[in-house]
Design an enzyme around this catalytic site. Structure first.
Site, PDB file in Angstrom:
ATOM      1  N   ASN A   1      30.263 -12.229 -24.669  1.00 42.33           N
ATOM      2  CA  ASN A   1      29.927 -11.141 -25.813  1.00 42.33           C
ATOM      3  C   ASN A   1      28.512 -10.356 -25.530  1.00 42.33           C
ATOM      4  O   ASN A   1      27.580 -11.081 -25.481  1.00 42.33           O
ATOM      5  CB  ASN A   1      29.660 -12.193 -27.346  1.00 42.33           C
ATOM      6  CG  ASN A   1      29.639 -11.089 -28.144  1.00 42.33           C
ATOM      7  OD1 ASN A   1      29.306  -9.805 -27.983  1.00 42.33           O
ATOM      8  ND2 ASN A   1      29.264 -11.606 -29.561  1.00 42.33           N
ATOM      9  N   PRO A   2      28.733  -9.134 -25.194  1.00 41.31           N
ATOM     10  CA  PRO A   2      27.484  -8.271 -24.959  1.00 41.31           C
ATOM     11  C   PRO A   2      26.843  -8.063 -26.209  1.00 41.31           C
ATOM     12  O   PRO A   2      25.548  -7.666 -25.923  1.00 41.31           O
ATOM     13  CB  PRO A   2      28.130  -7.002 -24.510  1.00 41.31           C
ATOM     14  CG  PRO A   2      29.466  -6.838 -25.220  1.00 41.31           C
ATOM     15  CD  PRO A   2      30.003  -8.288 -25.219  1.00 41.31           C
TER      16      PRO A   2
ATOM     17  N   ASP B   1      27.426 -18.935 -31.857  1.00 41.36           N
ATOM     18  CA  ASP B   1      28.559 -19.862 -32.419  1.00 41.36           C
ATOM     19  C   ASP B   1      29.547 -19.118 -32.821  1.00 41.36           C
ATOM     20  O   ASP B   1      30.958 -19.774 -32.578  1.00 41.36           O
ATOM     21  CB  ASP B   1      27.964 -20.460 -33.747  1.00 41.36           C
ATOM     22  CG  ASP B   1      26.627 -21.435 -33.417  1.00 41.36           C
ATOM     23  OD1 ASP B   1      25.532 -21.482 -34.117  1.00 41.36           O
ATOM     24  OD2 ASP B   1      26.715 -21.979 -32.491  1.00 41.36           O
TER      25      ASP B   1
ATOM     26  N   ARG C   1      22.751  -7.206 -38.779  1.00 41.58           N
ATOM     27  CA  ARG C   1      22.882  -7.619 -37.286  1.00 41.58           C
ATOM     28  C   ARG C   1      21.895  -6.803 -36.174  1.00 41.58           C
ATOM     29  O   ARG C   1      21.624  -7.569 -35.280  1.00 41.58           O
ATOM     30  CB  ARG C   1      24.593  -7.300 -37.047  1.00 41.58           C
ATOM     31  CG  ARG C   1      25.169  -8.431 -37.308  1.00 41.58           C
ATOM     32  CD  ARG C   1      26.585  -8.561 -36.318  1.00 41.58           C
ATOM     33  NE  ARG C   1      27.353  -9.759 -36.662  1.00 41.58           N
ATOM     34  CZ  ARG C   1      26.922 -10.919 -36.066  1.00 41.58           C
ATOM     35  NH1 ARG C   1      25.958 -10.876 -35.356  1.00 41.58           N
ATOM     36  NH2 ARG C   1      27.488 -12.052 -36.398  1.00 41.58           N
TER      37      ARG C   1
ATOM     38  N   ARG D   1      17.469 -11.711 -38.366  1.00 40.65           N
ATOM     39  CA  ARG D   1      18.334 -11.248 -39.366  1.00 40.65           C
ATOM     40  C   ARG D   1      18.209 -12.633 -40.270  1.00 40.65           C
ATOM     41  O   ARG D   1      18.340 -12.445 -41.766  1.00 40.65           O
ATOM     42  CB  ARG D   1      19.597 -10.862 -39.105  1.00 40.65           C
ATOM     43  CG  ARG D   1      20.439 -11.776 -38.556  1.00 40.65           C
ATOM     44  CD  ARG D   1      21.850 -11.349 -38.216  1.00 40.65           C
ATOM     45  NE  ARG D   1      22.808 -11.936 -37.669  1.00 40.65           N
ATOM     46  CZ  ARG D   1      23.272 -12.248 -36.260  1.00 40.65           C
ATOM     47  NH1 ARG D   1      22.173 -12.044 -35.624  1.00 40.65           N
ATOM     48  NH2 ARG D   1      24.073 -12.781 -35.920  1.00 40.65           N
TER      49      ARG D   1
HETATM   50  N1  LIG Z   1      32.357  -6.898 -27.973  1.00 40.10           N
HETATM   51  C1  LIG Z   1      32.072  -7.118 -29.203  1.00 40.10           C
HETATM   52  N2  LIG Z   1      31.536  -6.376 -30.221  1.00 40.10           N
HETATM   53  C2  LIG Z   1      31.411  -6.532 -31.238  1.00 40.10           C
HETATM   54  N3  LIG Z   1      31.462  -7.644 -31.730  1.00 40.10           N
HETATM   55  C3  LIG Z   1      31.729  -8.577 -31.152  1.00 40.10           C
HETATM   56  C4  LIG Z   1      32.086  -8.425 -29.575  1.00 40.10           C
HETATM   57  N4  LIG Z   1      32.427  -9.829 -29.112  1.00 40.10           N
HETATM   58  C5  LIG Z   1      32.327 -10.635 -29.954  1.00 40.10           C
HETATM   59  N5  LIG Z   1      31.828 -10.225 -30.961  1.00 40.10           N
HETATM   60  C6  LIG Z   1      31.707 -10.791 -32.412  1.00 40.10           C
HETATM   61  O1  LIG Z   1      30.480 -11.016 -32.471  1.00 40.10           O
HETATM   62  C7  LIG Z   1      29.951 -11.843 -33.549  1.00 40.10           C
HETATM   63  C8  LIG Z   1      28.618 -12.619 -33.262  1.00 40.10           C
HETATM   64  O2  LIG Z   1      28.682 -13.060 -32.084  1.00 40.10           O
HETATM   65  P1  LIG Z   1      28.146 -14.623 -31.630  1.00 40.10           P
HETATM   66  O3  LIG Z   1      28.040 -15.459 -32.639  1.00 40.10           O
HETATM   67  O4  LIG Z   1      28.123 -14.787 -30.451  1.00 40.10           O
HETATM   68  O5  LIG Z   1      26.728 -13.916 -31.704  1.00 40.10           O
HETATM   69  P2  LIG Z   1      25.386 -14.410 -32.962  1.00 40.10           P
HETATM   70  O6  LIG Z   1      26.025 -14.231 -34.018  1.00 40.10           O
HETATM   71  O7  LIG Z   1      24.231 -13.672 -32.533  1.00 40.10           O
HETATM   72  O8  LIG Z   1      25.329 -16.020 -32.618  1.00 40.10           O
HETATM   73  P3  LIG Z   1      25.088 -17.223 -33.477  1.00 40.10           P
HETATM   74  O9  LIG Z   1      26.542 -17.320 -34.095  1.00 40.10           O
HETATM   75  O10 LIG Z   1      24.797 -18.399 -32.805  1.00 40.10           O
HETATM   76  O11 LIG Z   1      24.228 -17.007 -34.830  1.00 40.10           O
HETATM   77  C9  LIG Z   1      31.221 -12.811 -33.508  1.00 40.10           C
HETATM   78  O12 LIG Z   1      31.852 -13.007 -34.720  1.00 40.10           O
HETATM   79  C10 LIG Z   1      32.367 -12.205 -32.455  1.00 40.10           C
HETATM   80  O13 LIG Z   1      33.451 -12.268 -32.938  1.00 40.10           O
HETATM   81  C1  LIG Z   2      12.334 -20.620 -46.510  1.00 44.66           C
HETATM   82  C2  LIG Z   2      12.211 -21.561 -45.513  1.00 44.66           C
HETATM   83  C3  LIG Z   2      13.754 -22.159 -44.795  1.00 44.66           C
HETATM   84  C4  LIG Z   2      13.883 -23.111 -43.671  1.00 44.66           C
HETATM   85  C5  LIG Z   2      15.048 -23.536 -43.520  1.00 44.66           C
HETATM   86  C6  LIG Z   2      15.217 -23.746 -42.229  1.00 44.66           C
HETATM   87  C7  LIG Z   2      16.587 -24.597 -41.946  1.00 44.66           C
HETATM   88  C8  LIG Z   2      17.524 -23.915 -40.798  1.00 44.66           C
HETATM   89  C9  LIG Z   2      18.801 -24.519 -40.690  1.00 44.66           C
HETATM   90  C10 LIG Z   2      19.555 -23.829 -39.997  1.00 44.66           C
HETATM   91  C11 LIG Z   2      21.036 -24.394 -40.159  1.00 44.66           C
HETATM   92  C12 LIG Z   2      21.973 -23.654 -38.881  1.00 44.66           C
HETATM   93  C13 LIG Z   2      23.346 -24.307 -39.336  1.00 44.66           C
HETATM   94  C14 LIG Z   2      24.191 -23.527 -38.222  1.00 44.66           C
HETATM   95  C15 LIG Z   2      24.897 -22.480 -38.636  1.00 44.66           C
HETATM   96  C16 LIG Z   2      25.760 -21.387 -37.719  1.00 44.66           C
HETATM   97  O1  LIG Z   2      27.161 -21.818 -37.725  1.00 44.66           O
HETATM   98  C17 LIG Z   2      25.651 -20.307 -38.304  1.00 44.66           C
HETATM   99  C18 LIG Z   2      26.304 -19.027 -37.347  1.00 44.66           C
HETATM  100  O2  LIG Z   2      25.512 -19.343 -36.155  1.00 44.66           O
HETATM  101  N1  LIG Z   2      24.192 -19.800 -38.317  1.00 44.66           N
HETATM  102  C19 LIG Z   2      23.651 -19.454 -39.669  1.00 44.66           C
HETATM  103  C20 LIG Z   2      22.177 -19.252 -39.544  1.00 44.66           C
HETATM  104  O3  LIG Z   2      24.582 -19.386 -40.547  1.00 44.66           O
END
Ligand SMILES: Nc1ncnc2c1ncn2[C@@H]1O[C@H](COP(=O)(O)OP(=O)(O)OP(=O)(O)O)[C@@H](O)[C@H]1O
Ligand SMILES: CCCCCCCCCCCCC/C=C/[C@@H](O)[C@H](CO)NC(C)=O
Ligand SMILES: [Ca+2]
Length: 508
Positions: A89-90, A149, A256, A262
């Site tokens: 995923n770029p 994720d 994003r 974010r």
């Molecule tokens: N080429 C693409 N262009 C736009 N969106 C994409 C592309 N490839 C994948 N995605 C979407 O981008 C979203 C975010 O991807 P990814 O979860 O890998 O990154 P992230 O959100 O930064 O990481 P995390 O989920 O760990 O916080 C996913 O929902 C995925 O479906």
């Molecule tokens: C105001 C102070 C707040 C401090 C709270 C710190 C707690 C952080 C807990 C992070 C939990 C992450 C669980 C994972 C969720 C993922 O599935 C999702 C997509 O990657 N990430 C998020 C952030 O929803």
């Protein structure tokens, strides 16, 4: 593989790629022949590193025999992958996915003689749809996702849905057991949270994850299926979060462009708004299981609790049927006002929260830890949140309860058919408030109650949304069930001593 006299050392990866290094030249005529072995060594905090060791031999024949024998032994290791399908995923995280793969991962795969088909995704769900329809899975030993994720979730959905279709299973049926996927999934962390990688590997390091894939480990993993009535919504392996985490995710989607930051901006914004959501949570506790969410020992791959709690395939039907057969007895319900409802199938440890949302949740025990955070003051909720960033017990607070469950349902208030019950309760609450609180404060609270009730307000009742492994679900009213196991490229057992896992041998 290549041999050379000892003026220099050549090690080659697959297909003749060469790396030359000088080694000290010996004076005597019979310079030794040498071969280099690359191996994996455990470094700090679950990180793995590649190391080389060079062996000197008296003659070329002995050197050749060593290299051939080592190569034959390594080739015989059936669990090691030789052909991988890689999705990048770029746009994940800081948009470094392609660079991370090209510079850190591909060279290791090449040295381990692994061939790859690499697809840089062009849009969201590209990987899921390709896996689900076009990919010729019989040509691969595993699938690798480079991202966060959400990217793992895409690959997991593509693989699981493809497997159900190929095996004639109806994934829309909430009680349908799912067929296990045959291929393992490897995760190269390049996202913003990367909690699935961190909670399984113990580190968010592309080299460590690459080495786990190369040595071909295998770790089963719980998967929850989420339905809205008879409609399948999504699978979850990490967090199903309603309220705070749902609001944080939906708010962060508009940001994003900020990358990982974010979540911090949206987290503070949603903390300050301090919204609570009313509804009813019903859950089926996991009976006669080892361990509780309050344990202090975290789950490590290959853990005995997982092996004891996870019903064997042939037992699963009977065990779950037994628990559900006492449906009226076993199921419990909690109705109230919640700041957050979190269901975690693993600890959800990540750099932001090193212990995770539920530190003792197990990777493959067939259960989910259901965390109910009732409405409380901002200060109390902040104390709960901050405990996620330390080793303090985030459950040791009066407004927090946690249950280890196999199934649960959630119905937001005002979604029930009988809104009269709600209205009657609401009027009683109003009368109670009028007695307790005088003046403008009563008007403020009554305004809040009214704004949220269909009988009083013009806008639809407020509800949060579900954060399902980083994706937003289209419905708040859901049924969740532990379903089946996925397979990851992960060590079956993390040995305490530094690991010397033989990776590959090069003659030099
Ligand atoms: N080429 C693409 N262009 C736009 N969106 C994409 C592309 N490839 C994948 N995605 C979407 O981008 C979203 C975010 O991807 P990814 O979860 O890998 O990154 P992230 O959100 O930064 O990481 P995390 O989920 O760990 O916080 C996913 O929902 C995925 O479906
Ligand atoms: C105001 C102070 C707040 C401090 C709270 C710190 C707690 C952080 C807990 C992070 C939990 C992450 C669980 C994972 C969720 C993922 O599935 C999702 C997509 O990657 N990430 C998020 C952030 O929803
Ligand atoms: Ca679990």
């Amino acid at each position: 593989m290549c041999t050379s006299r000892c003026t220099s050392r050549c090690t080659s990866g697959a297909k003749g790629s060469r790396r030359w290094q000088k080694i000290p030249q010996r004076d005597d005529e019979d310079s030794p022949h040498a071969f280099t072995v690359s191996y994996v060594q455990r470094a700090r905090r679950a990180a793995w590193r590649l190391r080389d060791v060079t062996f000197l031999c008296a003659d070329a024949a002995l050197c050749g025999r060593w290299v051939r024998t080592l190569t034959e032994q390594l080739s015989a290791l059936a669990q090691r992958p030789r052909r991988l399908l890689v999705y990048i995923n770029p746009l994940s995280g800081k948009r470094h996915g392609e660079r991370i793969y090209r510079h850190k991962v591909a060279p290791l795969f090449s040295r381990a003689n692994i061939s790859t088909s690499v697809i840089v995704t062009q849009h969201a769900n590209h990987a899921r749809d390709h896996l689900r329809t076009e990919a010729e899975l019989q040509n691969y030993d595993g699938v690798v996702c480079v991202g966060g994720d959400g990217m793992f979730s895409e690959v997991m959905h593509g693989l699981v849905l493809r497997t159900q279709r190929d095996q004639g299973r109806d994934h829309h049926h909430p009680d349908q057991d799912l067929a296990q996927t045959g291929l393992r999934i490897g995760i190269i962390p390049a996202g913003s949270t990367d909690c699935i990688c961190f909670a399984t590997v113990g580190a968010n390091d592309p080299v460590t994850s690459s080495l786990h894939i190369i040595v071909g480990d295998c770790q089963p993993m719980d998967v929850c299926s989420v339905h809205h009535g008879d409609a399948f919504l999504r699978y979850s392996v990490s967090l199903l979060g309603y309220g705070f985490y749902g609001d944080v995710l939906s708010d962060s989607e508009r940001r994003r462009w900020m990358g990982p930051a974010r979540y911090d901006v949206s987290g503070v914004k949603k903390f300050l708004s301090h919204r609570y959501y009313e509804g009813t949570v019903s859950y089926l506790p996991a009976s006669d299981v080892l361990g509780t969410p309050r344990d202090r020992a975290p789950c490590r791959t290959g853990c005995v609790v997982c092996q004891y709690n996870r019903p064997l395939e042939e037992e699963k039907e009977g065990k779950l049927k037994m628990e559900e057969s006492h449906e009226g007895l076993a199921w419990r319900s909690v109705r109230g006002k919640f700041l957050a409802i979190n269901a975690v199938s693993m600890s959800c440890a990540c750099p932001r929260s090193p212990q995770g949302l539920s530190p003792a949740a197990h990777l493959a025990d067939g259960t989910t830890d259901l965390i109910l955070v009732r409405n409380s003051s901002r200060l109390a909720f902040l104390r709960h949140l901050l405990r996620h960033t330390s080793k303090d017990d985030q459950f040791d607070l009066g407004f927090v309860e946690v249950h280890r469950v196999r199934r649960f349902r959630f119905t937001p208030r005002f979604c029930q058919s009988d809104s009269e019950l709600d209205l009657q309760e609401l009027l009683q609450e109003k009368e109670q408030k009028e007695k307790e609180v005088a003046g403008s404060q009563a008007r403020r609270i009554l305004g809040q109650l009214c704004r949220e009730h269909p009988a009083c307000c013009r806008t639809p009742p407020c509800a949060s949304c579900w954060n399902c492994d980083g994706e937003i679900l289209p419905h708040a009213d859901i049924q969740v069930r532990y379903t089946t196991l996925l397979l990851l490229f992960l060590p079956l057992l993390l040995l305490l001593a530094p690991l010397l896992l033989l990776l590959l041998a090069h003659s030099t």
